[in-house]
Write a protein that holds these residues in place. Structure first.
Motif, mmCIF file in Angstrom:
data_model
loop_
_atom_site.group_PDB
_atom_site.id
_atom_site.type_symbol
_atom_site.label_atom_id
_atom_site.label_comp_id
_atom_site.label_asym_id
_atom_site.label_seq_id
_atom_site.Cartn_x
_atom_site.Cartn_y
_atom_site.Cartn_z
ATOM 1 N N SER A 19 -26.880 25.831 -42.938
ATOM 2 C CA SER A 19 -26.185 25.677 -41.671
ATOM 3 C C SER A 19 -27.148 25.257 -40.566
ATOM 4 N N SER A 20 -28.344 25.871 -40.564
ATOM 5 C CA SER A 20 -29.353 25.520 -39.559
ATOM 6 C C SER A 20 -29.825 24.085 -39.717
ATOM 7 N N ARG A 21 -30.015 23.660 -40.978
ATOM 8 C CA ARG A 21 -30.465 22.287 -41.219
ATOM 9 C C ARG A 21 -29.407 21.274 -40.773
ATOM 10 N N CYS A 22 -28.135 21.588 -40.997
ATOM 11 C CA CYS A 22 -27.061 20.695 -40.551
ATOM 12 C C CYS A 22 -27.065 20.566 -39.029
ATOM 13 N N SER A 23 -27.310 21.672 -38.338
ATOM 14 C CA SER A 23 -27.372 21.633 -36.875
ATOM 15 C C SER A 23 -28.537 20.770 -36.406
ATOM 16 N N GLN A 24 -29.669 20.862 -37.116
ATOM 17 C CA GLN A 24 -30.838 20.056 -36.763
ATOM 18 C C GLN A 24 -30.552 18.564 -36.966
ATOM 19 N N ILE A 25 -29.841 18.241 -38.036
ATOM 20 C CA ILE A 25 -29.485 16.842 -38.301
ATOM 21 C C ILE A 25 -28.562 16.304 -37.209
ATOM 22 N N GLU A 26 -27.573 17.126 -36.812
ATOM 23 C CA GLU A 26 -26.650 16.704 -35.755
ATOM 24 C C GLU A 26 -27.408 16.440 -34.447
ATOM 25 N N GLU A 27 -28.390 17.289 -34.150
ATOM 26 C CA GLU A 27 -29.169 17.109 -32.930
ATOM 27 C C GLU A 27 -30.022 15.845 -33.011
ATOM 28 N N ALA A 28 -30.616 15.587 -34.195
ATOM 29 C CA ALA A 28 -31.427 14.390 -34.378
ATOM 30 C C ALA A 28 -30.576 13.127 -34.249
ATOM 31 N N ILE A 29 -29.357 13.178 -34.764
ATOM 32 C CA ILE A 29 -28.445 12.038 -34.644
ATOM 33 C C ILE A 29 -28.103 11.807 -33.171
ATOM 34 N N ARG A 30 -27.851 12.900 -32.467
ATOM 35 C CA ARG A 30 -27.515 12.787 -31.042
ATOM 36 C C ARG A 30 -28.648 12.146 -30.251
ATOM 37 N N LEU A 31 -29.899 12.446 -30.658
ATOM 38 C CA LEU A 31 -31.074 11.909 -29.958
ATOM 39 C C LEU A 31 -31.463 10.520 -30.468
ATOM 40 N N GLY A 32 -30.794 10.063 -31.518
ATOM 41 C CA GLY A 32 -31.116 8.757 -32.067
ATOM 42 C C GLY A 32 -32.434 8.720 -32.816
ATOM 43 N N ASP A 33 -32.877 9.858 -33.337
ATOM 44 C CA ASP A 33 -34.150 9.946 -34.062
ATOM 45 C C ASP A 33 -33.894 9.704 -35.546
ATOM 46 N N ASP A 34 -33.851 8.436 -35.959
ATOM 47 C CA ASP A 34 -33.505 8.088 -37.340
ATOM 48 C C ASP A 34 -34.526 8.609 -38.346
ATOM 49 N N ARG A 35 -35.796 8.610 -37.972
ATOM 50 C CA ARG A 35 -36.827 9.092 -38.901
ATOM 51 C C ARG A 35 -36.629 10.578 -39.201
ATOM 52 N N ARG A 36 -36.358 11.361 -38.170
ATOM 53 C CA ARG A 36 -36.144 12.793 -38.375
ATOM 54 C C ARG A 36 -34.864 13.044 -39.179
ATOM 55 N N VAL A 37 -33.841 12.243 -38.919
ATOM 56 C CA VAL A 37 -32.590 12.376 -39.685
ATOM 57 C C VAL A 37 -32.861 12.171 -41.175
ATOM 58 N N ALA A 38 -33.632 11.127 -41.511
ATOM 59 C CA ALA A 38 -33.935 10.830 -42.911
ATOM 60 C C ALA A 38 -34.729 11.964 -43.554
ATOM 61 N N THR A 39 -35.701 12.506 -42.815
ATOM 62 C CA THR A 39 -36.516 13.608 -43.330
ATOM 63 C C THR A 39 -35.668 14.850 -43.573
ATOM 64 N N LEU A 40 -34.812 15.176 -42.613
ATOM 65 C CA LEU A 40 -33.960 16.356 -42.737
ATOM 66 C C LEU A 40 -32.942 16.185 -43.857
ATOM 67 N N ASP A 41 -32.447 14.980 -44.038
ATOM 68 C CA ASP A 41 -31.482 14.699 -45.111
ATOM 69 C C ASP A 41 -32.087 14.990 -46.479
ATOM 70 N N ARG A 42 -33.347 14.567 -46.675
ATOM 71 C CA ARG A 42 -33.998 14.821 -47.961
ATOM 72 C C ARG A 42 -34.137 16.322 -48.203
ATOM 73 N N GLY A 43 -34.492 17.062 -47.168
ATOM 74 C CA GLY A 43 -34.602 18.508 -47.307
ATOM 75 C C GLY A 43 -33.257 19.164 -47.554
ATOM 76 N N LEU A 44 -32.200 18.571 -46.979
ATOM 77 C CA LEU A 44 -30.853 19.121 -47.157
ATOM 78 C C LEU A 44 -30.409 18.985 -48.612
ATOM 79 N N ASP A 45 -30.690 17.832 -49.223
ATOM 80 C CA ASP A 45 -30.321 17.625 -50.623
ATOM 81 C C ASP A 45 -30.999 18.654 -51.529
ATOM 82 N N LEU A 46 -32.256 18.933 -51.257
ATOM 83 C CA LEU A 46 -32.983 19.927 -52.052
ATOM 84 C C LEU A 46 -32.381 21.311 -51.866
ATOM 85 N N LEU A 47 -31.987 21.626 -50.649
ATOM 86 C CA LEU A 47 -31.395 22.923 -50.356
ATOM 87 C C LEU A 47 -30.057 23.087 -51.072
#
Length: 237
Positions: free
Chosen positions: A9-37
């Motif tokens: 749940s926390s990782r999803c919130s972080q991804i939503e915030e990164a998307i809101r800020l337009g930080d594509d690199r952070r979104v990609a990094t968080l996505d990879r961690g989400l798949d592992l989780l």
């Protein structure tokens, strides 16, 4: 399991915030961690009914989130089938007809003596117009419908495993809530009204025992309905 779900749940919130800020690199990094989780959550061997339900509900959540992606739906469906086989035994294949006249042998896996329909039919519970929750005998949430989650400011995943005392306070729990839950866990149908502090309306609370196939009470189904002006002080579930 609860910690894993909270991390998701926390990782999803972080991804939503990164998307809101337009930080594509952070979104990609968080996505990879989400798949592992997700892999870790699905691969976890449930130690009890609560964890088993949490896993199945989690996959159901993934199916809802990715309903428009055919590939994801196919993948999540396969994961769901693997979990069902893990806990309830091998499922019959759909590409041949099973003989109806002959009794089928019991599955090799250990099947818990539980009426799973009582717990997994969340689709029906979600249609009710009232707040609904299922609590286990140790006063922890096994399920909370969308209305109850919104009222408590939580997500369904975050509610699993939380003690009711976190939401009503130790004083209320010890003074009145525990006695009502214990009466329900003893097999009684409980009904009463309570006044939530800071609110002007009373709430009608109905508790029904949930039993396994042998008749043993596993928990309580709690239905909460706002009924009128506040007058009586008791609990919120």
């Amino acid at each position: 399991m609860r910690e894993l779900l909270q991390a998701f749940s926390s990782r999803c919130s972080q991804i939503e915030e990164a998307i809101r800020l337009g930080d594509d690199r952070r979104v990609a990094t968080l996505d990879r961690g989400l798949d592992l989780l997700v892999e870790v959550i699905v691969g976890h061997q449930a130690a009890n009914l609560m964890e088993m339900y949490a896993q199945l509900q989690f996959v159901g959540y993934l199916l809802q989130q990715d309903a428009d992606d055919a590939a994801s739906v196919s993948h999540h469906s396969t994961v769901l089938l693997s979990l069902l086989e893990r806990y309830f035994g091998a499922l019959p294949r759909a590409d041949f007809a099973l003989p109806r006249a002959l009794p089928q042998p019991a599955p090799k896996a250990c099947v818990p003596d539980v009426d799973i329909g009582n717990f997994l039919n969340s689709a029906i519970l979600e249609t009710l117009p009232d707040r609904v929750a299922v609590l286990t005998r140790d006063y922890r949430y096994l399920y909370s419908n969308t209305l109850n989650c919104a009222y408590l400011g939580q997500t369904p995943i975050d509610m699993i495993g939380r003690h009711v005392m976190e939401f009503i306070g130790e004083e209320q729990f010890v003074a009145q809530a525990k006695a009502n839950f214990d009466a329900c866990f003893a097999g009684q149908h409980v009904e009463y009204h309570y006044e939530q502090r800071g609110e002007s309306r009373r709430t009608r609370c109905r508790m029904s025992p949930l039993r396994d196939l042998s008749g043993q009470v596993l928990g309580a189904l709690v239905v909460l309905e706002a009924v009128g002006a506040a007058a009586i002080s008791t609990i919120a579930a």
